[in-house]
Design a protein around this motif. Structure first.
Motif, mmCIF file in Angstrom:
data_model
loop_
_atom_site.group_PDB
_atom_site.id
_atom_site.type_symbol
_atom_site.label_atom_id
_atom_site.label_comp_id
_atom_site.label_asym_id
_atom_site.label_seq_id
_atom_site.Cartn_x
_atom_site.Cartn_y
_atom_site.Cartn_z
ATOM 1 N N GLU A 141 28.024 -9.257 49.451
ATOM 2 C CA GLU A 141 27.410 -8.970 48.141
ATOM 3 C C GLU A 141 27.450 -10.232 47.260
ATOM 4 O OE1 GLU A 141 26.718 -5.496 47.523
ATOM 5 O OE2 GLU A 141 25.628 -6.057 45.718
ATOM 6 N N PHE A 142 28.567 -10.992 47.397
ATOM 7 C CA PHE A 142 28.741 -12.254 46.666
ATOM 8 C C PHE A 142 29.075 -13.359 47.658
ATOM 9 C CE2 PHE A 142 30.378 -8.826 43.931
ATOM 10 C CZ PHE A 142 29.448 -8.899 42.923
ATOM 11 N N PRO A 143 28.756 -14.617 47.339
ATOM 12 C CA PRO A 143 29.119 -15.718 48.239
ATOM 13 C C PRO A 143 30.641 -15.858 48.351
ATOM 14 C CG PRO A 143 27.900 -16.512 46.318
ATOM 15 C CD PRO A 143 28.069 -15.055 46.154
ATOM 16 N N PRO A 144 31.153 -16.543 49.418
ATOM 17 C CA PRO A 144 32.605 -16.720 49.509
ATOM 18 C C PRO A 144 33.137 -17.551 48.335
ATOM 19 C CG PRO A 144 31.463 -18.079 51.134
ATOM 20 C CD PRO A 144 30.429 -17.197 50.513
ATOM 21 N N ASN A 145 34.462 -17.502 48.142
ATOM 22 C CA ASN A 145 35.067 -18.237 47.014
ATOM 23 C C ASN A 145 35.846 -19.429 47.575
ATOM 24 O OD1 ASN A 145 36.328 -19.042 44.691
ATOM 25 N ND2 ASN A 145 37.515 -17.170 44.381
ATOM 26 N N LEU A 146 35.080 -20.428 48.085
ATOM 27 C CA LEU A 146 35.717 -21.542 48.794
ATOM 28 C C LEU A 146 36.542 -22.429 47.862
ATOM 29 C CD1 LEU A 146 32.756 -22.453 51.190
ATOM 30 C CD2 LEU A 146 34.718 -20.996 51.638
ATOM 31 N N GLN A 147 36.202 -22.400 46.595
ATOM 32 C CA GLN A 147 36.973 -23.220 45.630
ATOM 33 C C GLN A 147 38.223 -22.481 45.115
ATOM 34 O OE1 GLN A 147 33.547 -23.915 45.507
ATOM 35 N NE2 GLN A 147 34.016 -26.017 46.135
ATOM 36 N N ILE A 148 38.393 -21.258 45.587
ATOM 37 C CA ILE A 148 39.524 -20.404 45.173
ATOM 38 C C ILE A 148 39.604 -20.322 43.641
ATOM 39 C CG2 ILE A 148 41.967 -19.817 45.629
ATOM 40 C CD1 ILE A 148 40.580 -20.251 48.243
ATOM 41 N N TYR A 149 38.489 -19.963 43.014
ATOM 42 C CA TYR A 149 38.499 -19.768 41.561
ATOM 43 C C TYR A 149 39.296 -18.517 41.223
ATOM 44 C CZ TYR A 149 34.612 -23.099 41.183
ATOM 45 O OH TYR A 149 33.851 -24.211 41.230
ATOM 46 N N PRO A 150 40.213 -18.575 40.263
ATOM 47 C CA PRO A 150 41.004 -17.378 39.940
ATOM 48 C C PRO A 150 40.157 -16.256 39.347
ATOM 49 C CG PRO A 150 41.629 -19.222 38.512
ATOM 50 C CD PRO A 150 40.614 -19.733 39.462
ATOM 51 N N SER A 151 39.211 -16.609 38.453
ATOM 52 C CA SER A 151 38.333 -15.549 37.933
ATOM 53 C C SER A 151 37.025 -16.158 37.457
ATOM 54 C CB SER A 151 39.022 -14.762 36.814
ATOM 55 O OG SER A 151 39.016 -15.492 35.636
ATOM 56 N N TYR A 152 35.949 -15.461 37.700
ATOM 57 C CA TYR A 152 34.620 -15.975 37.322
ATOM 58 C C TYR A 152 33.604 -14.839 37.274
ATOM 59 C CZ TYR A 152 33.936 -16.033 42.444
ATOM 60 O OH TYR A 152 33.863 -15.687 43.761
ATOM 61 N N ASP A 153 32.452 -15.139 36.635
ATOM 62 C CA ASP A 153 31.367 -14.140 36.547
ATOM 63 C C ASP A 153 30.262 -14.537 37.516
ATOM 64 O OD1 ASP A 153 32.706 -12.844 34.569
ATOM 65 O OD2 ASP A 153 31.537 -13.683 32.907
ATOM 66 N N ILE A 154 29.685 -13.549 38.148
ATOM 67 C CA ILE A 154 28.620 -13.849 39.122
ATOM 68 C C ILE A 154 27.696 -12.630 39.245
ATOM 69 C CG2 ILE A 154 29.956 -13.086 41.160
ATOM 70 C CD1 ILE A 154 28.757 -15.640 42.553
ATOM 71 N N LYS A 155 26.413 -12.893 39.588
ATOM 72 C CA LYS A 155 25.474 -11.763 39.729
ATOM 73 C C LYS A 155 25.420 -11.311 41.174
ATOM 74 C CE LYS A 155 22.431 -12.416 35.867
ATOM 75 N NZ LYS A 155 21.211 -12.908 35.339
ATOM 76 N N ASN A 156 25.302 -9.977 41.422
ATOM 77 C CA ASN A 156 25.170 -9.504 42.805
ATOM 78 C C ASN A 156 23.693 -9.552 43.218
ATOM 79 O OD1 ASN A 156 23.938 -7.316 41.672
ATOM 80 N ND2 ASN A 156 25.432 -5.798 42.359
ATOM 81 N N ARG A 157 23.420 -9.035 44.384
ATOM 82 C CA ARG A 157 22.050 -9.153 44.908
ATOM 83 C C ARG A 157 21.024 -8.443 44.016
ATOM 84 N NH1 ARG A 157 23.130 -7.088 50.560
ATOM 85 N NH2 ARG A 157 24.620 -8.534 51.411
#
Ligand code: ADP
Length: 454
Positions: A141-157
């Protein structure tokens, strides 16, 4: 050589320049006012926006952390190898869906899983941030979190905005297994923020228009007295220029004709005297605007001053066949604090006016008296009087009730303006009562400093 006429401005031109100058300043004030208020509103709106977003994000993060903690506690004993979910673990998580698998919709067997149906999201990430599986949702549903961000906002499909929060998952020996990423839809807040942006976008310009209008009105109100005094100043300049023109033109003609006989000499002297008096009066008026000078202050005996004025003007009264008399109390002396030459000048103006404007066989009386703390000097004549319509204007500079009549008396129209200015700088009051063809009464009231009995 410039013509004297060049000095005179047309009144309408001055008026026009004045109006456009004042309108320009008024507009500038209104725009500045609206600008300052608009900027303040924008800053306040922006700050409110930041505070709201921060508060909401913190609340959502805390909520997601609590939600994730429930799963973390459940999984603690089951997780064995980092990055791998054992069969028993998979069984304990109904609705789990692995990458590249088709995901079945979640059945809300527990309240917790029920939340996942209502816009909550949960997925497992490896130590490098790769997605392993998700619960009740597609892991991609969301791209992987390769940067290991603790928290962020993102849009789904579907374009819906989510807030994602990352929590470390540990195995029994406190070793890091990977991450649990919990999230929830923040689309409602986003819509709410968008409406706030719209509100600010429309509200600020419209309030600026309203504030600008109010600013225009307020600036007009505040500038009214300034405008009035500016107009008076312009009027005064125009009148002064006009007054100076006559003697200067006469002098110019006399000098140009070059015939200085005794008669011309006399005319020349008369015009020069008039000019000198006018300029002295103008200087006195401007000095009076600066207030009283401490150094020139002294105690003045009103009794003596009135007697001196009467004595000085007696020949003038006799020439005009006017009976000049006075009533000065002889039991006590009244003292005021002030500038003696100015007070003398003020009385001289009033009494000489009374004589000038009283026809032959008329009377002028000067009366000195006191009430509690004030000296009261009344100058009463049986002269031509002043029409009611002119009374409010006689203290204005260069104002004459009847210009031609006054010109014959040699007055310039500055006498009463000077008189009023002197009374006012001495913190006194000047009153006038007049009836046409019956006479006028000017009353000067001055604060006393002492009253000495003889
Ligand atoms: P001016 O120098 O022309 O006398 P003032 O300022 O002393 O000017 O007076 C203004 C006008 O007030 C005069 O032109 C005159 O018409 C009127 N005025 C002043 N005093 C008297 C008075 N006692 N009786 C009648 N009119 C007066």
């Amino acid at each position: 050589m410039p013509e004297v006429g060049d000095l005179i401005f047309t009144k309408s031109k001055i008026q026009m320049n004045n109006n456009s100058l004042f309108n320009y300043s008024r507009l500038k004030l209104a725009i500045t006012y609206a600008g300052v208020m608009g900027t303040t509103l924008l800053i306040c709106g922006y700050m409110a926006h930041i505070v709201m977003v921060q508060a909401f994000t913190r609340t959502v993060d805390r909520e997601l952390e609590l939600f994730g903690k429930v799963f973390e506690d459940q999984l603690k004993t089951e997780l064995k190898i980092p990055g791998e979910l054992s069969i028993t673990t998979q069984k304990s998580l109904p609705g789990i869906c692995f990458k590249q698998q088709s995901c079945l919709p979640i059945k809300s067997e527990s309240e917790l899983l029920g939340l996942l149906v209502e816009g909550y999201y949960l997925r497992f990430l490896t130590l490098s941030g790769e997605v392993i599986a998700a619960i009740g949702n597609n892991p991609d549903e969301f791209p992987p979190n390769l940067q290991i961000y603790p928290s962020y906002d993102i849009k789904n499909r579907n374009g819906e905005l989510y807030h994602l929060h990352l929590m470390p998952l540990k195995i029994n020996n406190n070793q890091l297994w990977g991450y649990l990423q919990v999230g929830r839809s923040v689309q409602r807040l986003n819509d709410y923020m968008n409406s706030l942006h719209w509100l600010l976008g429309l509200g600020v310009p419209s309030s600026m228009i309203i504030i600008g209008g109010a600013g225009w009105w307020l600036a007009g109100l505040a500038m009214r007295p300034i405008k009035k005094s500016y107009q008076q100043l312009q009027q005064f300049t125009a009148d002064a220029a006009h007054e100076l023109r006559t003697p200067i033109t006469s002098l110019q003609t006399i000098v140009e004709t070059n015939s200085i006989n005794p008669e011309t000499q006399k005319a020349l002297e008369r015009q020069i005297k008039r000019l000198v008096t006018l300029i002295q009066d103008l200087l006195l008026l401007s000095r009076l605007e600066g207030g009283l000078q401490e150094a020139k202050l002294q105690q003045i005996c009103l009794n003596d001053l009135v007697a001196d004025v009467e004595e000085e003007l007696m020949p003038m009264a006799m020439d005009a066949q006017v009976l000049l008399s006075s009533h000065i109390p002889d039991q006590s002396d009244f003292y005021i604090q002030g500038n003696e030459s100015q007070i003398y000048r003020m009385l001289l103006n009033l009494v000489s006016n009374a004589i000038k404007y009283t026809p032959a066989s008329g009377e002028v009386n000067i009366h000195l008296t006191t009430n509690e703390h004030q000296g009261v000097i009344t100058i009463k004549d049986t002269g031509i009087g002043i029409p009611n319509s002119d009374l409010p204007h006689i203290f204005e500079r260069f104002y004459r009730v009847n210009a031609d009549r006054s010109r014959n008396t040699g007055g310039s129209g500055l006498g009463l303006a000077i008189t009023l200015a002197i009374v006012q700088t001495h913190k006194g009051k000047l009153e006038v009562q007049s009836h046409v063809n019956k006479g006028s009464t000017f009353t000067v009231i001055l604060p006393l400093v002492s009253k000495l009995n003889r």
